[in-house]
Write a protein that holds these residues in place. Structure first.
Motif, PDB file in Angstrom:
ATOM      1  N   LEU A 153       0.815  -1.211   0.000  1.00 33.84           N
ATOM      2  CA  LEU A 153       0.000   0.000   0.000  1.00 33.84           C
ATOM      3  C   LEU A 153       0.851   1.265   0.000  1.00 33.84           C
ATOM      4  O   LEU A 153       0.480   2.267  -0.612  1.00 33.84           O
ATOM      5  CB  LEU A 153      -0.943  -0.004   1.205  1.00 33.84           C
ATOM      6  CG  LEU A 153      -1.882  -1.217   1.337  1.00 33.84           C
ATOM      7  CD1 LEU A 153      -2.868  -0.992   2.473  1.00 33.84           C
ATOM      8  CD2 LEU A 153      -2.622  -1.488   0.032  1.00 33.84           C
ATOM      9  N   ASP A 154       1.999   1.214   0.672  1.00 31.27           N
ATOM     10  CA  ASP A 154       2.862   2.387   0.693  1.00 31.27           C
ATOM     11  C   ASP A 154       3.413   2.697  -0.689  1.00 31.27           C
ATOM     12  O   ASP A 154       3.484   3.861  -1.108  1.00 31.27           O
ATOM     13  CB  ASP A 154       4.006   2.197   1.696  1.00 31.27           C
ATOM     14  CG  ASP A 154       4.786   0.910   1.468  1.00 31.27           C
ATOM     15  OD1 ASP A 154       4.269   0.000   0.781  1.00 31.27           O
ATOM     16  OD2 ASP A 154       5.923   0.810   1.970  1.00 31.27           O
ATOM     17  N   LYS A 155       3.793   1.653  -1.429  1.00 33.13           N
ATOM     18  CA  LYS A 155       4.304   1.869  -2.785  1.00 33.13           C
ATOM     19  C   LYS A 155       3.192   2.329  -3.730  1.00 33.13           C
ATOM     20  O   LYS A 155       3.435   3.133  -4.636  1.00 33.13           O
ATOM     21  CB  LYS A 155       4.954   0.593  -3.323  1.00 33.13           C
ATOM     22  CG  LYS A 155       6.285   0.273  -2.657  1.00 33.13           C
ATOM     23  CD  LYS A 155       7.004  -0.850  -3.393  1.00 33.13           C
ATOM     24  CE  LYS A 155       8.392  -1.083  -2.791  1.00 33.13           C
ATOM     25  NZ  LYS A 155       9.140  -2.123  -3.523  1.00 33.13           N
ATOM     26  N   ALA A 156       1.988   1.819  -3.528  1.00 36.22           N
ATOM     27  CA  ALA A 156       0.850   2.259  -4.346  1.00 36.22           C
ATOM     28  C   ALA A 156       0.605   3.750  -4.129  1.00 36.22           C
ATOM     29  O   ALA A 156       0.428   4.514  -5.100  1.00 36.22           O
ATOM     30  CB  ALA A 156      -0.399   1.460  -3.997  1.00 36.22           C
ATOM     31  N   CYS A 157       0.619   4.184  -2.884  1.00 36.89           N
ATOM     32  CA  CYS A 157       0.389   5.603  -2.585  1.00 36.89           C
ATOM     33  C   CYS A 157       1.543   6.462  -3.095  1.00 36.89           C
ATOM     34  O   CYS A 157       1.330   7.574  -3.591  1.00 36.89           O
ATOM     35  CB  CYS A 157       0.214   5.792  -1.075  1.00 36.89           C
ATOM     36  SG  CYS A 157      -1.336   5.106  -0.450  1.00 36.89           S
ATOM     37  N   GLU A 158       2.758   5.960  -2.966  1.00 35.68           N
ATOM     38  CA  GLU A 158       3.927   6.694  -3.464  1.00 35.68           C
ATOM     39  C   GLU A 158       3.827   6.894  -4.973  1.00 35.68           C
ATOM     40  O   GLU A 158       4.123   7.973  -5.496  1.00 35.68           O
ATOM     41  CB  GLU A 158       5.198   5.922  -3.116  1.00 35.68           C
ATOM     42  CG  GLU A 158       6.478   6.575  -3.602  1.00 35.68           C
ATOM     43  CD  GLU A 158       7.708   5.734  -3.281  1.00 35.68           C
ATOM     44  OE1 GLU A 158       8.753   5.954  -3.907  1.00 35.68           O
ATOM     45  OE2 GLU A 158       7.617   4.839  -2.400  1.00 35.68           O
ATOM     46  N   ARG A 159       3.391   5.850  -5.664  1.00 37.69           N
ATOM     47  CA  ARG A 159       3.258   5.948  -7.128  1.00 37.69           C
ATOM     48  C   ARG A 159       2.141   6.921  -7.511  1.00 37.69           C
ATOM     49  O   ARG A 159       2.278   7.700  -8.460  1.00 37.69           O
ATOM     50  CB  ARG A 159       2.978   4.567  -7.728  1.00 37.69           C
ATOM     51  CG  ARG A 159       2.933   4.539  -9.239  1.00 37.69           C
ATOM     52  CD  ARG A 159       4.296   4.800  -9.843  1.00 37.69           C
ATOM     53  NE  ARG A 159       4.161   5.110 -11.275  1.00 37.69           N
ATOM     54  CZ  ARG A 159       4.620   6.201 -11.853  1.00 37.69           C
ATOM     55  NH1 ARG A 159       5.254   7.115 -11.140  1.00 37.69           N
ATOM     56  NH2 ARG A 159       4.459   6.393 -13.136  1.00 37.69           N
ATOM     57  N   LEU A 160       1.035   6.916  -6.780  1.00 33.61           N
ATOM     58  CA  LEU A 160      -0.047   7.871  -7.035  1.00 33.61           C
ATOM     59  C   LEU A 160       0.435   9.308  -6.828  1.00 33.61           C
ATOM     60  O   LEU A 160       0.092  10.214  -7.596  1.00 33.61           O
ATOM     61  CB  LEU A 160      -1.240   7.572  -6.126  1.00 33.61           C
ATOM     62  CG  LEU A 160      -2.032   6.292  -6.427  1.00 33.61           C
ATOM     63  CD1 LEU A 160      -3.066   6.031  -5.340  1.00 33.61           C
ATOM     64  CD2 LEU A 160      -2.710   6.369  -7.794  1.00 33.61           C
ATOM     65  N   THR A 161       1.229   9.516  -5.807  1.00 34.81           N
ATOM     66  CA  THR A 161       1.787  10.847  -5.554  1.00 34.81           C
ATOM     67  C   THR A 161       2.688  11.280  -6.708  1.00 34.81           C
ATOM     68  O   THR A 161       2.648  12.433  -7.148  1.00 34.81           O
ATOM     69  CB  THR A 161       2.588  10.850  -4.236  1.00 34.81           C
ATOM     70  OG1 THR A 161       1.711  10.533  -3.163  1.00 34.81           O
ATOM     71  CG2 THR A 161       3.225  12.204  -3.987  1.00 34.81           C
ATOM     72  N   GLN A 162       3.503  10.357  -7.219  1.00 32.14           N
ATOM     73  CA  GLN A 162       4.397  10.669  -8.344  1.00 32.14           C
ATOM     74  C   GLN A 162       3.599  11.037  -9.598  1.00 32.14           C
ATOM     75  O   GLN A 162       3.957  11.974 -10.317  1.00 32.14           O
ATOM     76  CB  GLN A 162       5.297   9.469  -8.635  1.00 32.14           C
ATOM     77  CG  GLN A 162       6.333   9.189  -7.567  1.00 32.14           C
ATOM     78  CD  GLN A 162       7.040   7.862  -7.777  1.00 32.14           C
ATOM     79  OE1 GLN A 162       6.665   7.064  -8.632  1.00 32.14           O
ATOM     80  NE2 GLN A 162       8.076   7.626  -6.975  1.00 32.14           N
TER      81      GLN A 162
END
Length: 559
Positions: free
Chosen positions: A239-248
């Motif tokens: 989930l952290d990587k999913a959110c990080e990618r959405l932020t990018q």
């Protein structure tokens, strides 16, 4: 930071068409161009490869059709395995492996001097090609805003057809060069012509397969420019990587972005099982029937006709160069149809769009049968443009439905197994149509094949495509991927394992493979036997009977 729950689809939809959208579009577009070239190059060179392998046989028939079949069989295996790997390992890793794999194993085909060597490496390279296509479809569906998802999925497929066209444009001048382009490598071939005479050519077709090694370089580029999809990260529990990618993604588009809290990210529940067996459970079998049947029809017709269009026009009286060019015009129209179909599907809905496309195909094939004529290149170009547009419109209209039928955990497994099964239709079609073409009923007075009669056989699968669309296709347009997944989770039907249905389907596929692929290749004179056509028809129709029984039973239960 907002303290409100959100889904990946909601964020992507809120961002809309962005720089991220176009980067993904270009990255996947090039992957599909190389993929399309690798597949179509065999159809664009098959006349010349046949002269090399069988110089004393002016009409190799099913053997020549099998040049296409080996790659498609590899694509069946690659699709089946690659889809599972993509759902387990990620979209990015699997796509990179697939692209580099088929680039590497296309190179040895340039050195083939017989069918066994060519077929072995064609089969192996097809494994990578088959893995690539469903991953691209899935990444498009997971990366694009819901309202434009159909457009981008189908336009992505247009890049594959660009590869088809490039294969024809590259192969035609190379193969028809009257001198060896590389001395020693492009060996001289003296072959028997259809009229019993002899002619000489050089095996310049080998260069086309050397060019097919370029995906090796592109695979390295993908390592640095491609990103994993947020949907896959979320479904894999990252989930952290999913959110990080959405932020990018948001940062690249707006210059500013939210910091998305993984604790607030809502992920649709995963299916209890994620193996291919679940595709045949009562929860998913109607959707599986919809896309498997319709895509099977499309693959049978598209790949069968692409394999034999050059031969058809040589029989009409056109030169080999003009015949390959007419095939290329057929594929040019396919590009236009791929860019068009998504806009229409997003506007009028998936189901109506697909149903209408099969009726359009019937009209197009009848016109081609009636009006194809020698010494009238302009008319034949128009007919090939019409037929190429209609047929590729229909098969591409199925594409958005594939990833929309299944949740993230089995999305690429479902998409790739659909495409793998459909390639049995493509694998069989070049052989089946070649076998039909050799039957007495389809011969003209001079003893040659009347291809204008053979192509009318395609009306039968077009009708089946229409019937299956009406019966099984569910409208999915305009809904987010998370909404579609939630609908299946909320479905009150108590899910069975699907094990029995899966086992029966594998038996059906085995019968299809034996009757329509193994027998024509292994039994000499198979197409001349009275039982051949009925048995091949049984093999091709069995999957439809299967889905009419099992998916029809589930539809009746839901009502």
């Amino acid at each position: 930071m907002d303290k409100k729950e959100f889904t990946v689809s909601e964020v992507i939809d809120s961002i809309g068409i962005s720089s991220h959208t176009w980067v993904v579009f270009v990255i996947l577009g090039f992957a599909m161009i190389f993929d399309g070239y690798d597949f179509m190059i065999v159809n664009s060179t098959n006349l010349f490869v046949a002269h090399t392998f069988w110089p004393d046989n002016a009409n190799p028939g099913a053997l020549m059709g099998s040049l296409t079949t080996w790659g498609l069989l590899g694509m069946v295996l690659g699709g089946a395995v690659g889809g599972i790997l993509s759902d387990k390992l990620g979209r990015k890793k699997t796509l990179i492996m697939a692209v580099m794999f088929y680039g590497f194993f296309t190179l040895p085909q340039a050195f083939a001097n017989d069918l066994a060597f060519f077929a072995a490496f064609r089969l192996i390279a097809g494994f990578g090609v088959g893995s690539c296509i469903p991953i691209v479809t899935t990444v498009f569906s997971e990366s694009m805003p819901s309202k434009q998802r159909g457009v981008f999925v189908t336009c992505g497929m247009a890049f594959m057809v660009v590869g088809w066209v490039l294969a024809g444009l590259i192969a035609n001048p190379i193969c028809n060069t009257p001198t060896p382009i590389i001395e020693g490598f492009c060996n001289q071939i003296d072959y028997v012509t259809a009229d019993g005479g002899t002619a000489t050519m050089y095996a310049n077709w080998r260069l086309c397969y050397l060019i097919g090694g370029l995906p090796l370089v592109y695979g390295i580029i993908l390592i640095f420019v491609m990103h994993e999809t947020p949907h896959w990260y979320a479904n894999a529990g990252m989930l952290d990587k999913a959110c990080e990618r959405l932020t990018q993604i948001e940062q690249a588009t707006r210059g500013t972005s939210h910091v998305y809290d993984p604790a607030l990210l809502v992920v649709p529940p995963r299916p209890e099982k994620t193996s291919p067996v679940v595709l045949f459970s009562n929860k998913y079998i109607v959707g599986t029937a919809a896309i498997w049947c319709t895509y099977f029809v499309g693959q049978f017709c598209v790949y069968g006709m692409n394999a034999w269009i050059p031969t058809w026009f040589v029989g009409v009286g056109y030169s080999q160069a003009d015949s390959v060019m007419l095939q290329t015009w057929n594929n040019v129209a396919a590009i236009a149809s791929n860019f068009t179909v998504g806009f229409v599907a997003d506007r009028i809905g998936r189901k109506r769009n697909l149903a209408g496309s099969w009726l359009f195909c019937i009209v197009a094939i009848v016109l081609c049968s009636l009006f194809v004529a020698p010494n009238n290149m302009g008319l034949c170009i128009v007919l090939m443009l019409l037929f190429g547009f209609a047929l590729n419109y229909a098969i591409t209209a199925v594409q958005p439905l594939m990833p929309e039928t299944y949740p993230t955990a089995i999305r690429n497994t479902g998409t790739s197994w659909c495409q793998a099964f459909a390639r049995f239709g493509g694998s069989a079609s070049s052989i089946v149509l070649g076998g039909i073409a050799g039957m007495a009923f389809f011969q003209n007075a001079a003893g040659g094949t009347n291809w204008s009669t053979v192509v009318l056989v395609l009306i039968v699968p077009f009708i089946l495509g229409f019937v299956c669309t009406v019966l099984f296709v569910k409208e999915t347009g305009g809904k987010t991927m998370d909404q579609l997944a939630a609908e299946e989770v909320d479905n009150p039907v108590k899910q069975n394992s699907g094990g029995l249905e899966f086992g029966i389907m594998m038996v059906v596929v085995a019968i299809l493979a034996v009757l329509c692929i193994v027998c024509p290749l292994a039994i000499p004179g198979w197409s001349k036997m009275p039982i051949a056509l009925p048995l091949m028809a049984i093999g091709l129709l069995l999957p439809f009977v299967y889905f009419f029984v099992f998916a029809g039973k589930e539809l009746a239960a839901r009502k």
